[in-house]
Each structure stands twice: as C-alpha cells, then as structure tokens.
Design an enzyme around this catalytic site. Structure first.
Site, PDB file in Angstrom:
ATOM      1  N   TYR A 115     -11.906 -29.569  -4.748  1.00 15.66           N
ATOM      2  CA  TYR A 115     -11.760 -28.211  -5.288  1.00 15.66           C
ATOM      3  C   TYR A 115     -13.118 -27.546  -5.533  1.00 15.66           C
ATOM      4  O   TYR A 115     -13.215 -26.332  -5.559  1.00 15.66           O
ATOM      5  CB  TYR A 115     -10.996 -28.235  -6.617  1.00 15.66           C
ATOM      6  N   LYS A 143      -7.581 -42.926  -1.661  1.00 19.57           N
ATOM      7  CA  LYS A 143      -7.417 -43.456  -0.313  1.00 19.57           C
ATOM      8  C   LYS A 143      -8.692 -44.212   0.065  1.00 19.57           C
ATOM      9  O   LYS A 143      -9.493 -43.773   0.889  1.00 19.57           O
ATOM     10  CB  LYS A 143      -7.077 -42.344   0.691  1.00 19.57           C
ATOM     11  N   ASP A 180      -0.927 -41.844  -0.199  1.00 23.18           N
ATOM     12  CA  ASP A 180       0.279 -41.621   0.617  1.00 23.18           C
ATOM     13  C   ASP A 180       1.397 -42.567   0.176  1.00 23.18           C
ATOM     14  O   ASP A 180       2.555 -42.166   0.033  1.00 23.18           O
ATOM     15  CB  ASP A 180      -0.027 -41.755   2.119  1.00 23.18           C
ATOM     16  N   ASP A 223      -2.988 -32.791  -7.719  1.00 20.57           N
ATOM     17  CA  ASP A 223      -2.274 -31.530  -7.542  1.00 20.57           C
ATOM     18  C   ASP A 223      -0.957 -31.793  -6.820  1.00 20.57           C
ATOM     19  O   ASP A 223       0.115 -31.359  -7.250  1.00 20.57           O
ATOM     20  CB  ASP A 223      -3.152 -30.563  -6.743  1.00 20.57           C
ATOM     21  N   ASP A 227       3.163 -32.206  -8.492  1.00 17.27           N
ATOM     22  CA  ASP A 227       4.303 -31.368  -8.097  1.00 17.27           C
ATOM     23  C   ASP A 227       5.484 -32.243  -7.709  1.00 17.27           C
ATOM     24  O   ASP A 227       6.634 -31.968  -8.054  1.00 17.27           O
ATOM     25  CB  ASP A 227       3.936 -30.475  -6.895  1.00 17.27           C
TER      26      ASP A 227
HETATM   27  C1  IPM Z   1      -1.957 -26.329 -10.325  1.00 20.05           C
HETATM   28  C2  IPM Z   1      -1.969 -25.176  -9.373  1.00 20.05           C
HETATM   29  C3  IPM Z   1      -3.407 -24.734  -9.203  1.00 20.05           C
HETATM   30  C4  IPM Z   1      -4.164 -25.857  -8.543  1.00 20.05           C
HETATM   31  C5  IPM Z   1      -3.603 -23.406  -8.470  1.00 20.05           C
HETATM   32  C6  IPM Z   1      -2.808 -22.291  -9.086  1.00 20.05           C
HETATM   33  C7  IPM Z   1      -5.051 -23.048  -8.365  1.00 20.05           C
HETATM   34  O1  IPM Z   1      -1.366 -25.531  -8.168  1.00 20.05           O
HETATM   35  O2  IPM Z   1      -2.399 -26.154 -11.477  1.00 20.05           O
HETATM   36  O3  IPM Z   1      -1.483 -27.393  -9.942  1.00 20.05           O
HETATM   37  O4  IPM Z   1      -4.147 -25.998  -7.313  1.00 20.05           O
HETATM   38  O5  IPM Z   1      -4.787 -26.624  -9.268  1.00 20.05           O
HETATM   39 MG    MG Z   2      -0.469 -27.453  -8.191  1.00 22.82          MG
END
Ligand code: IPM
Ligand code: MG
Length: 368
Positions: free
Chosen positions: A142, A192, A225, A249, A253
């Site tokens: 990032y 990884k 993975d 990230d 999710d």
């Molecule tokens: C998160 C989001 C952010 C990220 C975005 C909105 C920049 O997806 O907080 O997970 O990628 O970190």
């Molecule tokens: Mg995210």
C-alpha cells in the site's frame, strides 16, 4: 483527569446516518454511566473533497493526531470515481492511517448466533465463529516505494512495492501475540514465503519473537492462498491471524462475509501508546459507504456502534461498558429486530437505522 476526547469523521454514504445512532448511544453513556466525551466532528473523504477540494485537510489531520480516538464512518461513492487518484476519498483514510502510524488493524469476524443462517457457508461451519485478523496497516504494497506509472521501453509500467522492515513486522506481530494471549492463545501468521522475500523475512521475525517472548502461544504459519481456502473450508480452526496489509485486506473481507453480516463488523486501528498510555487509535466499521442505500434510513448502524464499543475497550479503558454495549447489540439481534441487510425475502418489515439504534438503547437501559 481531563474529559476523554473523540473526533467523529462520519464521511460519505451511510457513514453520517450510522454515526447519528452512535451519538445517541454516547449520550446514553453520558446520562446513565457518567461517561462524558469531548466530541468534535469534521469531514473526511468525498464530503471533505466537496467542501475543501481535498479528502482530508491538514487541520483535520492535526485534530486527529490530538484526540484520544477517531471514530470514522465510511468514505467513497460513485460521485468520486473519476477524481484524480491523489484526491480520491480513500486517500483521506490512507493518510489518517499512515500519519497516525496505526500499524495494527484489528478485524474481528464474529458470527452472531442469531445470524448464523445468513452465512454463505453451512450453519455448523460458522456458528460460534470468532476470529481476529490483525492486519498490518501502514506498510507493505500500500505504501512501498517505488510506486507509480512509468514509461519504460515505449510502454507504461505500473509499479507498487511490497516492502517490510524487521521492526514493522516485529511490532504488528507483538500486538497479535498479545491479543492471542487474551483469547484462545493461538496465532497463525500468514504470508507467501514460498514466493516472496518479504514473506521469508516475515516468517523469520514472527518465529523468533514467538520463540523468545511468547513460547506459551501456539504459533503456526500458512501461505496466504491456503489461508483463503482454509477460511472458507473450516474457518473455526483459526483464533488470531496476523498478516500484511494487502493479504489482510483480502482475507478480512473473506472472513467478514463468513459471518453473513458485513453490517455487523467493527474494526480498530491501533498505533503506539500516547502520553496517557493508551494507543493512538481510529475505529471504523468494516463495511463501506453503501451509496446504493445511503440517505434512506435503511443502513445497519451496528458495525459503527460496535466500533465505538471497541473504542470504549481499547482507548477509554472501559472494558465492562464495551461488554455492555456488545451484549445489547447481541440481545437486539436475538430478539429479532433486524435492519434490511439482516432479513430474507418474506421476513416482514425491516427496522430503520434509527429504530435499530433505539432498540440498542432500550437494551442498554434494560441492562442497568
Ligand atoms: C479496507 C478498505 C480500504 C483498504 C480502502 C477503502 C482504501 O478496503 O479498509 O479494507 O483497501 O484498506
Ligand atoms: Mg478492504
């Protein structure tokens, strides 16, 4: 002791309406538990861009550095899709994370019993699920340099750099080991190392810290993975996961969706201790700004409310009050009050954002 301070950055989309419910809950804690907060509010993301031409002004950044905790709603929306990269709403969020040095992002993925049917996985795989992902938040691909879009041999090349120093790995790993000790004492470190040098170093550093300072914590390692696969195969095998910014990230999710309810999940981003001994901190829901339902009173405010609960626990030393708020949310769910995101076709009329907030407040009052 001075009144604890909080900066509210409601942001875009459903951020502001969810935040209204948090403010009601803060007022409840003031009235009923004697917990006063010095509250200030400001703009972030698209809202800040609309007002000031930047997703985060220097003044707001300075305020964020100065408070005990920041509570953020959400940023982004289709209106800002075509903006230059440098002023996109997300840049405001990334600047807060980076300049506040919030290196440890705690993302719990907890399956509320009342909601186990909402998971895309079979109920028995997720009921009782309680994972904590610790995502490194201020480094890796990032932020690594070089980055950019460059000309090379007559064509363009897009570059990002995955980069971790030993000290960056060390500090996030220690946060994760400490958390594991307060939970089930198991930590899975994810990278990884089979293809990336940054992963090799990550594994070395985590292994060394584990052996030297946390021999009591059961440490395992997994390739990212495989971790994605294991999360959807047998998620309950995990307790705490520690991983880098990008893998974190993605995996968070994935873990969030296992619980069936993105609208329920909070997060805490913690940095180094301030003068008062508490970590620099920002709290935000895991979900985004949900522009499709913004402004309609349909949003589930629970994730933002539970983010405030995390603030009570990690920034204000009010663990018992955090427990009280979390229990109130859980009770409301168990009693059947649901916003639209937690209902299936034919389930009747959903609660509005403010009705959900009111129900949580009623449960708080009932807890006294
Ligand atoms: C998160 C989001 C952010 C990220 C975005 C909105 C920049 O997806 O907080 O997970 O990628 O970190
Ligand atoms: Mg995210």
């Amino acid at each position: 002791m001075s009144t604890p301070s909080i900066l509210i950055l409601a942001g875009d989309g459903i951020g502001p309406e969810a935040m209204e419910e948090v403010k009601k809950i803060m007022a409840w804690f003031d009235d009923n538990r004697g917990l006063k907060f010095d509250i200030s509010e400001d703009l972030v993301g698209g809202a800040a861009y609309d007002a000031h031409g930047t997703p985060l002004t220097d003044e707001t950044m300075a305020k964020a550095q100065d408070v005990d905790a920041v509570l953020l709603g959400a940023v982004g929306g289709p209106a800002y899709d075509d903006l230059d990269f440098s002023v996109k709403p997300e840049r405001g969020l990334l600047r807060l994370r980076k300049e506040m040095d919030l290196f440890a992002n705690l993302r719990p993925a907890q399956c509320f019993d009342a909601l186990a049917d909402f998971s895309s996985l079979k109920k028995e795989l997720v009921s009782g699920l309680d994972i904590m992902i610790v995502r490194e938040l201020t480094s890796g691909s990032y932020f690594g340099e070089p980055r950019g879009i460059f000309e090379e041999n007559g064509e363009r090349v897009g570059v990002n750099t995955q980069r971790y120093t030993e000290s960056e790995i060390d500090r996030v790993a220690r946060s994760a080991f400490e958390l594991a000790r307060k939970r089930d004492n198991r930590l899975c470190s994810v990278e990884k190392a089979n293809v990336m040098e940054s992963g090799i170093l990550w594994r070395e550093v985590v292994t060394k810290i584990g052996a030297e300072d946390y021999p009591d914590v059961e440490l395992s390692h997994m390739y990212a993975d495989n971790c994605a696969m294991q999360l959807v195969r047998t998620p309950k095998q995990f307790d705490v996961i520690v991983t880098d910014n990008l893998f974190g990230d993605i995996l968070s999710d994935c873990a969030a969706m296992l619980t069936g309810s993105l609208g329920m999940l909070p997060s805490a981003s913690l940095g180094v201790p301030m003068a008062n001994g508490m970590p620099k901190a920002m709290y935000e829901p895991v979900h985004g700004s949900a522009p499709d339902i913004a402004g309609q009173g349909k949003a589930n405010p629970s994730a933002t409310i539970l983010s405030f609960a995390m603030a009570l626990r990690y920034s204000y030393g009010q663990g018992a009050e955090a427990d009280r708020l979390e229990a109130a949310v859980e009770k409301v769910l168990a009693d059947g009050t649901r916003t639209a995101d937690l209902m299936q076709v034919g389930d009747g009329t959903p609660a509005s954002t403010s009705e959900m907030g009111d129900a949580i407040i009623a449960a708080l009052t009932a807890s006294l």
